[in-house]
Motif scaffolding. Structure first.
Motif, PDB file in Angstrom:
ATOM      1  N   PRO A  77     -73.979 -13.557  33.788  1.00 47.62           N
ATOM      2  CA  PRO A  77     -74.748 -13.293  32.572  1.00 47.62           C
ATOM      3  C   PRO A  77     -74.047 -13.828  31.330  1.00 47.62           C
ATOM      4  CG  PRO A  77     -74.669 -11.349  33.973  1.00 47.62           C
ATOM      5  CD  PRO A  77     -73.725 -12.350  34.563  1.00 47.62           C
ATOM      6  N   ALA A  78     -74.835 -14.245  30.347  1.00 48.31           N
ATOM      7  CA  ALA A  78     -74.270 -14.855  29.152  1.00 48.31           C
ATOM      8  C   ALA A  78     -73.658 -13.825  28.217  1.00 48.31           C
ATOM      9  CB  ALA A  78     -75.357 -15.640  28.425  1.00 48.31           C
ATOM     10  N   GLN A  79     -74.266 -12.633  28.146  1.00 47.61           N
ATOM     11  CA  GLN A  79     -73.870 -11.687  27.100  1.00 47.61           C
ATOM     12  C   GLN A  79     -72.904 -10.613  27.604  1.00 47.61           C
ATOM     13  OE1 GLN A  79     -77.399 -11.585  27.896  1.00 47.61           O
ATOM     14  NE2 GLN A  79     -78.013 -13.270  26.580  1.00 47.61           N
ATOM     15  N   VAL A  80     -72.037 -10.200  26.707  1.00 51.30           N
ATOM     16  CA  VAL A  80     -71.144  -9.079  26.970  1.00 51.30           C
ATOM     17  C   VAL A  80     -71.260  -8.087  25.817  1.00 51.30           C
ATOM     18  CG1 VAL A  80     -69.516 -10.441  28.331  1.00 51.30           C
ATOM     19  CG2 VAL A  80     -69.159 -10.196  25.869  1.00 51.30           C
ATOM     20  N   ALA A  81     -70.943  -6.836  26.110  1.00 49.58           N
ATOM     21  CA  ALA A  81     -70.987  -5.777  25.099  1.00 49.58           C
ATOM     22  C   ALA A  81     -69.602  -5.582  24.514  1.00 49.58           C
ATOM     23  CB  ALA A  81     -71.479  -4.474  25.728  1.00 49.58           C
ATOM     24  N   VAL A  82     -69.499  -5.699  23.217  1.00 50.40           N
ATOM     25  CA  VAL A  82     -68.239  -5.465  22.511  1.00 50.40           C
ATOM     26  C   VAL A  82     -68.347  -4.134  21.773  1.00 50.40           C
ATOM     27  CG1 VAL A  82     -66.749  -6.251  20.624  1.00 50.40           C
ATOM     28  CG2 VAL A  82     -67.722  -7.917  22.230  1.00 50.40           C
ATOM     29  N   CYS A  83     -67.325  -3.300  21.897  1.00 53.07           N
ATOM     30  CA  CYS A  83     -67.291  -2.040  21.156  1.00 53.07           C
ATOM     31  C   CYS A  83     -65.856  -1.721  20.781  1.00 53.07           C
ATOM     32  CB  CYS A  83     -67.872  -0.884  21.974  1.00 53.07           C
ATOM     33  SG  CYS A  83     -67.828   0.703  21.111  1.00 53.07           S
ATOM     34  N   PRO A 134     -61.443  13.379  14.471  1.00 54.07           N
ATOM     35  CA  PRO A 134     -61.358  12.786  13.128  1.00 54.07           C
ATOM     36  C   PRO A 134     -62.444  11.732  12.919  1.00 54.07           C
ATOM     37  CG  PRO A 134     -59.669  11.862  14.550  1.00 54.07           C
ATOM     38  CD  PRO A 134     -60.320  12.963  15.337  1.00 54.07           C
ATOM     39  N   PRO A 135     -62.679  11.356  11.664  1.00 52.84           N
ATOM     40  CA  PRO A 135     -63.666  10.299  11.398  1.00 52.84           C
ATOM     41  C   PRO A 135     -63.191   8.958  11.951  1.00 52.84           C
ATOM     42  CG  PRO A 135     -62.431  10.799   9.412  1.00 52.84           C
ATOM     43  CD  PRO A 135     -62.047  11.849  10.429  1.00 52.84           C
ATOM     44  N   SER A 136     -64.144   8.110  12.290  1.00 54.37           N
ATOM     45  CA  SER A 136     -63.780   6.816  12.866  1.00 54.37           C
ATOM     46  C   SER A 136     -64.801   5.755  12.482  1.00 54.37           C
ATOM     47  CB  SER A 136     -63.681   6.904  14.396  1.00 54.37           C
ATOM     48  OG  SER A 136     -64.934   7.272  14.963  1.00 54.37           O
ATOM     49  N   ILE A 137     -64.375   4.515  12.625  1.00 48.37           N
ATOM     50  CA  ILE A 137     -65.244   3.350  12.477  1.00 48.37           C
ATOM     51  C   ILE A 137     -65.639   2.894  13.876  1.00 48.37           C
ATOM     52  CG2 ILE A 137     -65.266   0.868  11.951  1.00 48.37           C
ATOM     53  CD1 ILE A 137     -65.657   2.373   9.484  1.00 48.37           C
ATOM     54  N   VAL A 138     -66.908   2.578  14.054  1.00 49.80           N
ATOM     55  CA  VAL A 138     -67.371   1.989  15.322  1.00 49.80           C
ATOM     56  C   VAL A 138     -68.025   0.650  15.004  1.00 49.80           C
ATOM     57  CG1 VAL A 138     -68.878   2.224  17.321  1.00 49.80           C
ATOM     58  CG2 VAL A 138     -67.711   4.241  16.406  1.00 49.80           C
ATOM     59  N   TYR A 139     -67.583  -0.368  15.726  1.00 48.51           N
ATOM     60  CA  TYR A 139     -68.167  -1.704  15.603  1.00 48.51           C
ATOM     61  C   TYR A 139     -68.696  -2.106  16.978  1.00 48.51           C
ATOM     62  CZ  TYR A 139     -68.519  -6.778  15.403  1.00 48.51           C
ATOM     63  OH  TYR A 139     -68.984  -8.063  15.496  1.00 48.51           O
ATOM     64  N   MET A 140     -69.944  -2.545  17.036  1.00 47.40           N
ATOM     65  CA  MET A 140     -70.565  -2.970  18.289  1.00 47.40           C
ATOM     66  C   MET A 140     -71.209  -4.333  18.111  1.00 47.40           C
ATOM     67  SD  MET A 140     -72.522   0.464  19.623  1.00 47.40           S
ATOM     68  CE  MET A 140     -71.622   1.809  20.404  1.00 47.40           C
ATOM     69  N   ALA A 141     -71.179  -5.121  19.155  1.00 45.93           N
ATOM     70  CA  ALA A 141     -71.853  -6.427  19.116  1.00 45.93           C
ATOM     71  C   ALA A 141     -72.273  -6.827  20.518  1.00 45.93           C
ATOM     72  CB  ALA A 141     -70.927  -7.486  18.520  1.00 45.93           C
ATOM     73  N   ASP A 142     -73.369  -7.584  20.590  1.00 48.24           N
ATOM     74  CA  ASP A 142     -73.840  -8.201  21.833  1.00 48.24           C
ATOM     75  C   ASP A 142     -73.628  -9.689  21.672  1.00 48.24           C
ATOM     76  OD1 ASP A 142     -75.156  -5.681  22.912  1.00 48.24           O
ATOM     77  OD2 ASP A 142     -76.256  -5.951  21.035  1.00 48.24           O
ATOM     78  N   VAL A 143     -72.713 -10.244  22.469  1.00 44.28           N
ATOM     79  CA  VAL A 143     -72.264 -11.614  22.206  1.00 44.28           C
ATOM     80  C   VAL A 143     -72.290 -12.475  23.457  1.00 44.28           C
ATOM     81  CG1 VAL A 143     -70.762 -10.737  20.381  1.00 44.28           C
ATOM     82  CG2 VAL A 143     -69.800 -11.163  22.637  1.00 44.28           C
TER      83      VAL A 143
END
Length: 406
Positions: free
Chosen positions: A2-8, A59-68
């Motif tokens: 598959p071309a896409q991967v999940a980044v988190c 605690p508070p956190s930042i979440v970054y997600m991408a489909d690449v």
């Protein structure tokens, strides 16, 4: 493959940096992702500090997600400067620019989804954009045809084929699009057959255990306490602020997993089954009949104490929820009934999401404002992408039926 991967990436915010991070989120220019060229969708948001089901603070956190397209490592190397600046509010992020140190930090804070759905696993960003352009140009060619060139459907199809073949900016459409190939297809089918045969072999052995497990889950269901009451209007408005700015919308929801090993393992088992189904069965064009979802993931965070469901979908939230209720209520119940506050279910599959009002209230309570949301093709619905690919496929084969998709 598959071309896409999940980044988190999830990272804890430095004390007293939550507001600064929110300010930076609001200033991020999503157009910066265009330069990367391999990002389908991306989002970033803040998770507020909470107390877990056992009384421990998160605690508070930042979440970054991408489909690449490609790999997570390639994506990390191409991250926009503003995303790096956002992570500078997080604990341990390298203070001085250094590719190796930052890559190491990003990988250390990366998380794998428990289940991941891709509308079409072998269609990269470049192909989607080029096929959209192809359709636009074919329409131009059709509009310019003379009466003499419209004597029959076959004549029209052949004329357009020749016009496309002659143009340097379109001749690529005559070539076969890249795909995982026969090897991947054989591997997918053989894996599916092996899993089915394996389940049939072990079912007599594990059957009694599964029955006992379901009975235990049923006892726990009777003790569940669903959430109740109206949804906070201020929270709804905060979420809506980042919706309906294009054809697609982000859905980002989070909730606690119910305590106890039975609930945790039930959820993980359900998500494992879903992930296998997405890879082996529902790997093209629809999720059990729902054709409006580009990407979706079920992402454990905070050491598995909470689960994020994030998707990129077409249309508005109300129609999106209705699609799930009408087509996938059983699947929703199987996974999310293991979440704290979910509407009461019966035997894992029944009730729950079928209580429409309670289910929609539950979802709205758990939505997270998706401050940053990027789409590489914001004007294309999933069905448009499929239709454009069909036009290319039929045009390449000189099959006049492609005209039906125009």
């Amino acid at each position: 493959m598959p071309a896409q991967v999940a980044v988190c990436v999830q990272a804890e915010l430095v004390a007293d940096r939550e507001e600064a991070a929110r300010d930076q989120l609001a200033q991020i220019r999503v157009d910066d992702f265009d330069a990367i060229g391999t990002v389908h969708f991306a989002r970033a948001f803040v998770l507020e500090p909470v107390i877990d089901t056992e009384g421990h603070p998160i605690p508070p956190s930042i979440v970054y997600m991408a489909d690449v397209d490609g790999s997570a490592d390639e994506h990390f190397r191409a991250l926009p400067t503003e995303i790096h600046a956002l992570f500078e509010n997080c604990r341990g992020y390298p203070g001085t620019p250094g590719v190796a140190a930052r890559l190491l930090w990003l990988h250390e804070h990366s998380l794998r989804p428990a289940a991941y759905y891709r509308h079409t696993a072998d269609r990269p960003v470049e192909q989607i954009k080029r096929e959209a352009y192809l359709r636009e140009q074919v329409e131009v060619v059709l509009d310019e045809l003379t009466a003499a060139q419209r004597t029959s459907v076959d004549a029209v199809a052949h004329t357009v084929y020749r016009a496309v073949k002659r143009r340097p900016d379109l001749s690529w459409a005559i070539r076969r699009p890249s795909s995982p190939g026969l090897t991947y297809g054989v591997l997918r089918i053989s894996t599916l057959v092996a899993i089915v045969l394996g389940l049939l072999l072990v079912l007599p052995l594990v059957g009694p255990f599964l029955v006992a497990w379901v009975l235990v889950v049923r006892v726990l269901e009777l003790r569940d306490t669903p959430e109740s009451g109206a949804v906070d209007i201020g929270h709804i408005d905060a979420v809506r602020r980042y919706e309906d700015h294009g054809v697609q919308n982000p859905f980002t929801g989070i909730g606690f997993v119910k305590p106890g090993i039975v609930r945790r393992l039930t959820m993980r088992g359900a998500l494992l089954g879903l992930d296998l189904a997405f890879r082996l069965v529902m790997y093209r064009d629809n999720l059990s009949g729902v054709q409006t979802i580009h990407f979706a993931r079920w992402q454990p965070v905070d050491g598995g104490r909470r689960l994020i469901f994030a998707s990129s979908y077409d249309g508005n939230l109300e129609s999106y929820m209705d699609d799930f209720i009408s087509r996938l209520a059983w699947g929703i119940n199987l996974v999310f009934s293991n979440g704290v506050g979910f509407p009461r279910t019966r035997w894992l599959f029944f009730g729950g999401a079928k209580d429409e009002i309670a289910y929609k209230h539950y979802l709205r309570r758990h939505l997270v404002p998706t401050v940053v949301f990027y789409s590489a093709y914001p004007t294309l619905a999933a069905t448009h992408i499929d239709r454009n690919a069909d036009v290319r496929r039929a045009l390449r084969a000189q099959d006049p039926r492609w005209l039906e998709a125009m």
